[in-house]
Design a protein around this motif. Structure first.
Motif, PDB file in Angstrom:
ATOM      1  N   ASN A 377      -0.484   0.017   4.253  1.00 28.12           N
ATOM      2  CA  ASN A 377      -0.626   1.335   3.599  1.00 28.12           C
ATOM      3  C   ASN A 377      -0.531   2.456   4.624  1.00 28.12           C
ATOM      4  OD1 ASN A 377      -0.881   0.405   1.048  1.00 28.12           O
ATOM      5  ND2 ASN A 377      -3.101   0.667   0.889  1.00 28.12           N
ATOM      6  N   TYR A 381       2.308   5.092   4.042  1.00 23.96           N
ATOM      7  CA  TYR A 381       1.985   6.458   3.596  1.00 23.96           C
ATOM      8  C   TYR A 381       1.953   7.460   4.754  1.00 23.96           C
ATOM      9  CZ  TYR A 381       1.204   3.976  -0.699  1.00 23.96           C
ATOM     10  OH  TYR A 381       1.402   3.186  -1.815  1.00 23.96           O
ATOM     11  N   ARG A 424      -2.204   4.502  -8.703  1.00 28.88           N
ATOM     12  CA  ARG A 424      -1.568   5.067  -7.504  1.00 28.88           C
ATOM     13  C   ARG A 424      -1.753   6.570  -7.552  1.00 28.88           C
ATOM     14  NH1 ARG A 424       3.940   3.835  -6.139  1.00 28.88           N
ATOM     15  NH2 ARG A 424       3.059   3.605  -4.049  1.00 28.88           N
ATOM     16  N   THR A 428       2.361   9.829  -4.588  1.00 24.42           N
ATOM     17  CA  THR A 428       3.206   8.730  -4.086  1.00 24.42           C
ATOM     18  C   THR A 428       3.919   7.972  -5.199  1.00 24.42           C
ATOM     19  OG1 THR A 428       1.337   7.221  -4.199  1.00 24.42           O
ATOM     20  CG2 THR A 428       1.664   8.354  -2.113  1.00 24.42           C
ATOM     21  N   LEU A 437      -1.892  -2.529  -6.264  1.00 24.47           N
ATOM     22  CA  LEU A 437      -2.866  -3.616  -6.322  1.00 24.47           C
ATOM     23  C   LEU A 437      -3.580  -3.867  -4.992  1.00 24.47           C
ATOM     24  CD1 LEU A 437      -1.089  -6.326  -8.492  1.00 24.47           C
ATOM     25  CD2 LEU A 437      -3.013  -4.886  -9.113  1.00 24.47           C
ATOM     26  N   LEU A 439      -5.233  -2.127  -2.678  1.00 27.56           N
ATOM     27  CA  LEU A 439      -6.593  -1.628  -2.420  1.00 27.56           C
ATOM     28  C   LEU A 439      -7.622  -2.269  -3.345  1.00 27.56           C
ATOM     29  CD1 LEU A 439      -6.248   2.196  -1.660  1.00 27.56           C
ATOM     30  CD2 LEU A 439      -6.735   0.323  -0.087  1.00 27.56           C
TER      31      LEU A 439
HETATM   32  N1  LIG Z   1      -3.219   5.318   3.932  1.00 24.80           N
HETATM   33  C1  LIG Z   1      -2.959   5.930   2.801  1.00 24.80           C
HETATM   34  N2  LIG Z   1      -2.545   7.212   2.777  1.00 24.80           N
HETATM   35  C2  LIG Z   1      -2.294   7.844   1.617  1.00 24.80           C
HETATM   36  N3  LIG Z   1      -2.399   7.276   0.401  1.00 24.80           N
HETATM   37  C3  LIG Z   1      -2.806   6.003   0.355  1.00 24.80           C
HETATM   38  C4  LIG Z   1      -3.105   5.263   1.526  1.00 24.80           C
HETATM   39  N4  LIG Z   1      -3.486   4.024   1.156  1.00 24.80           N
HETATM   40  C5  LIG Z   1      -3.415   3.997  -0.194  1.00 24.80           C
HETATM   41  N5  LIG Z   1      -3.012   5.181  -0.680  1.00 24.80           N
HETATM   42  C6  LIG Z   1      -2.851   5.545  -2.103  1.00 24.80           C
HETATM   43  O1  LIG Z   1      -3.558   4.604  -2.846  1.00 24.80           O
HETATM   44  C7  LIG Z   1      -2.721   3.978  -3.824  1.00 24.80           C
HETATM   45  C8  LIG Z   1      -3.150   2.556  -4.024  1.00 24.80           C
HETATM   46  O2  LIG Z   1      -2.886   1.804  -2.854  1.00 24.80           O
HETATM   47  P1  LIG Z   1      -2.619   0.270  -2.997  1.00 24.80           P
HETATM   48  O3  LIG Z   1      -2.460  -0.308  -1.676  1.00 24.80           O
HETATM   49  O4  LIG Z   1      -3.642  -0.289  -3.900  1.00 24.80           O
HETATM   50  O5  LIG Z   1      -1.265   0.202  -3.824  1.00 24.80           O
HETATM   51  P2  LIG Z   1       0.223   0.455  -3.318  1.00 24.80           P
HETATM   52  O6  LIG Z   1       0.277   0.608  -1.860  1.00 24.80           O
HETATM   53  O7  LIG Z   1       0.708   1.610  -4.154  1.00 24.80           O
HETATM   54  O8  LIG Z   1       0.928  -0.832  -3.806  1.00 24.80           O
HETATM   55  P3  LIG Z   1       0.701  -2.320  -3.238  1.00 24.80           P
HETATM   56  O9  LIG Z   1       0.029  -3.040  -4.347  1.00 24.80           O
HETATM   57  O10 LIG Z   1       2.056  -2.835  -2.984  1.00 24.80           O
HETATM   58  O11 LIG Z   1      -0.136  -2.237  -2.033  1.00 24.80           O
HETATM   59  C9  LIG Z   1      -1.338   4.138  -3.257  1.00 24.80           C
HETATM   60  O12 LIG Z   1      -0.382   4.120  -4.276  1.00 24.80           O
HETATM   61  C10 LIG Z   1      -1.444   5.476  -2.587  1.00 24.80           C
HETATM   62  O13 LIG Z   1      -1.205   6.498  -3.524  1.00 24.80           O
END
Ligand SMILES: Nc1ncnc2c1ncn2[C@@H]1O[C@H](COP(=O)(O)OP(=O)(O)OP(=O)(O)O)[C@@H](O)[C@H]1O
Ligand SMILES: [Mg+2]
Length: 496
Positions: A377, A381, A424, A428, A437, A439
């Motif tokens: 992440n 991001y 999300r 983003t 998923l 987080l």
């Molecule tokens: N380091 C970060 N900086 C900014 N936004 C973040 C960061 N980490 C998570 N997010 C936000 O939190 C949301 C959820 O993160 P999460 O890792 O659960 O899902 P994802 O990255 O969208 O998809 P995946 O399931 O493939 O990880 C992201 O879509 C993003 O909007």
């Protein structure tokens, strides 16, 4: 008990209490009134008796002086006093309150009559004034003795009634205290009933609904209190059960699809590997090599999505099994950072580890999964690159692992929702790929370890995700710092 029944019972008890209070007060005031009348009658009897005595004595004295001096005006006065005495006797009869008094009044009337008769007889006989006075005094004394008996009788009655009044006053006081205590008891009982049958069940109901709203799908109401509240609680529980059942069905459905998709995906992955190998062996076809590389990446990312879907359904169904051991967390963190360093061309990854081992009671594969999610992440991001700092600190009862990036940051409104499945941030959603998923899975894994996963973020400046894990107390056999973790397919965790 139904609310209507409870209110009905309360009104009935209050009404009965009020009626009892009114009736007893009425009865007590009636008794006091009667006693007051008795006292007044007895007092009047004493007063009239004394009046009779003094009028008779005055009449006797007047008659004596007339015999002595012969003053004619005394005749009229004596006549007037005689009429007065007859009137007094009539009044005396009006205030008698017992047969005994009646008898005395009759006796008095007879005595007075004898007095007048004797006086007239002596006057006609022409005896001397002194002899007349001496003889008539016996009759006067007879009247006086009867009046004194009447007075004594009335005094005794008065004392009796006064004692009765005292008793009734005491009874009224006792009654008032009893009724006040009953009212206070009723009020207390009402308050206690309102608390136990309404307020407490209501606040429990509210707490359960609030917990359920916050995502605790197992939150249920213990039906207590009034029937209506029990019915609401039972309806809430039935609704929660139905939703839970539906959620479980959906999870099972997602899990079975994810599971079924993995086999064909595995075959595709093998075929892609063979293809890449053949293209590599032929030594030409630059365009095909790029295509096959892209194919491999997409297959990896599909594989990860399926893994996350499977994890999510397992976690949500409460089937997250951890294999925990006490180990130093530093090699695990270092390994994750190394893994991502190779694929993050725009980013500088800084690792800050303490010198001493940091012991945690953890499932290393699951903790690596969390680290990889956070690192991927942080890279994903921060599309413009920047420094990513990973720090491990050990203090107090906790171990703290933080991942700080200088990326796009997260809007404060999205901070709580990004930990829920498929959520999300708006910034983003359209621009950076992901299914939302990583987080949610990571937080559930950390919580299953008895820890916490929190985030602090400033939009446009970056984010810091912090894992807190309970520090292990027991010393354990630890691998050396550089020993690679046993991670089958670890390369698939690089997913940004
Ligand atoms: N380091 C970060 N900086 C900014 N936004 C973040 C960061 N980490 C998570 N997010 C936000 O939190 C949301 C959820 O993160 P999460 O890792 O659960 O899902 P994802 O990255 O969208 O998809 P995946 O399931 O493939 O990880 C992201 O879509 C993003 O909007
Ligand atoms: Mg992610």
């Amino acid at each position: 008990m139904k609310l209507r029944t409870a209110v009905g019972i309360f009104i009935a008890i209050s009404f009965a209490l009020f009626l009892a209070l009114a009736a007893s007060l009425f009865r007590v005031s009636e008794l006091l009134d009667r006693s007051a009348r008795d006292v007044a009658l007895a007092g009047e009897g004493i007063r009239i008796g004394e009046e009779l005595k003094s009028t008779l004595l005055t009449h006797n004295r007047n008659a004596f002086l007339y015999s002595l001096r012969g003053e004619p005006w005394r005749v009229d006065t004596r006549r007037e006093q005689r009429r007065e005495i007859i009137n007094i006797l009539a009044n005396l009869r009006l205030v008698t309150a017992s047969p005994e008094e009646e008898r005395i009044v009759t006796e008095l009337r007879d005595q007075v009559q004898i007095y007048f008769d004797q006086r007239r007889a002596l006057a006609e006989a022409g005896v001397s004034p002194l002899a007349e006075y001496l003889q008539i005094s016996d009759y006067v004394n007879g009247v006086v003795v009867e009046v004194d008996r009447l007075t004594a009788l009335n005094s005794a009655r008065m004392n009796l009634v006064m004692a009765e009044i005292d008793e009734r006053n005491a009874l009224a006081n006792d009654l008032a205290i009893l009724l006040l205590s009953l009212s206070a008891g009723l009020l207390l009982a009402l308050m206690a009933a309102a608390y136990f049958f309404a307020a407490r069940p209501l606040s429990r109901l509210a707490a359960s609904v609030e917990s359920y709203g916050k995502g605790e799908s197992g939150a249920r109401v213990r039906p207590t209190g009034l029937t209506e509240l029990k019915e609401i609680g039972a309806s809430f529980n039935a609704m929660a059960e139905r939703l839970e059942q539906r959620r479980q069905d959906q999870l099972r459905f997602v899990a079975s699809i994810a599971h079924d998709l993995r086999n064909p995906l595995h075959s595709i992955r093998l075929a892609a590997e063979v293809l890449t190998h053949k293209i590599g062996a032929s030594g030409d076809g630059g365009g095909e090599r790029e295509l096959s590389e892209m194919l491999r990446r997409q297959i990896r990312s599909l594989d990860l999505m399926l893994q996350d879907l499977l994890d999510t359904s397992r976690i949500e169904a409460g089937h997250l099994d951890l294999i925990r051991t006490v180990r130093d967390i530093r090699p695990l963190v270092q390994d994750a950072v190394d893994l991502h360093r190779s694929s993050a061309e725009l980013h500088e990854l800084i690792l800050d580890l303490p010198d001493a081992p940091v012991l945690c009671h953890c499932d290393p594969l699951r903790c690596s999964q969390v680290m990889n999610n956070l690192l991927s992440n942080a890279i994903k991001y921060s599309p413009n690159g920047g420094v990513i700092t990973v720090r491990v600190e050990s203090g107090g009862d906790n171990v703290e692992i933080s991942v700080h990036d200088q990326g796009i940051g997260i809007d404060p409104a999205d901070l709580s929702s990004i930990f829920k499945p498929f959520q999300r941030s708006a910034a983003t959603r359209e621009t950076i790929p992901g299914i939302g998923l990583g987080l949610s899975v990571s937080r559930r894994i950390v919580e299953a370890h008895g820890g916490r996963l929190e985030v602090i973020s400033v939009p446009g400046e970056g984010s810091t995700f912090t894992i807190q894990l309970p520090r292990a107390q027991a010393e354990a056999q630890m691998p050396p710092l550089r020993e690679p973790l046993q991670r089958p397919g670890s390369e698939r965790d690089v997913r940004h």
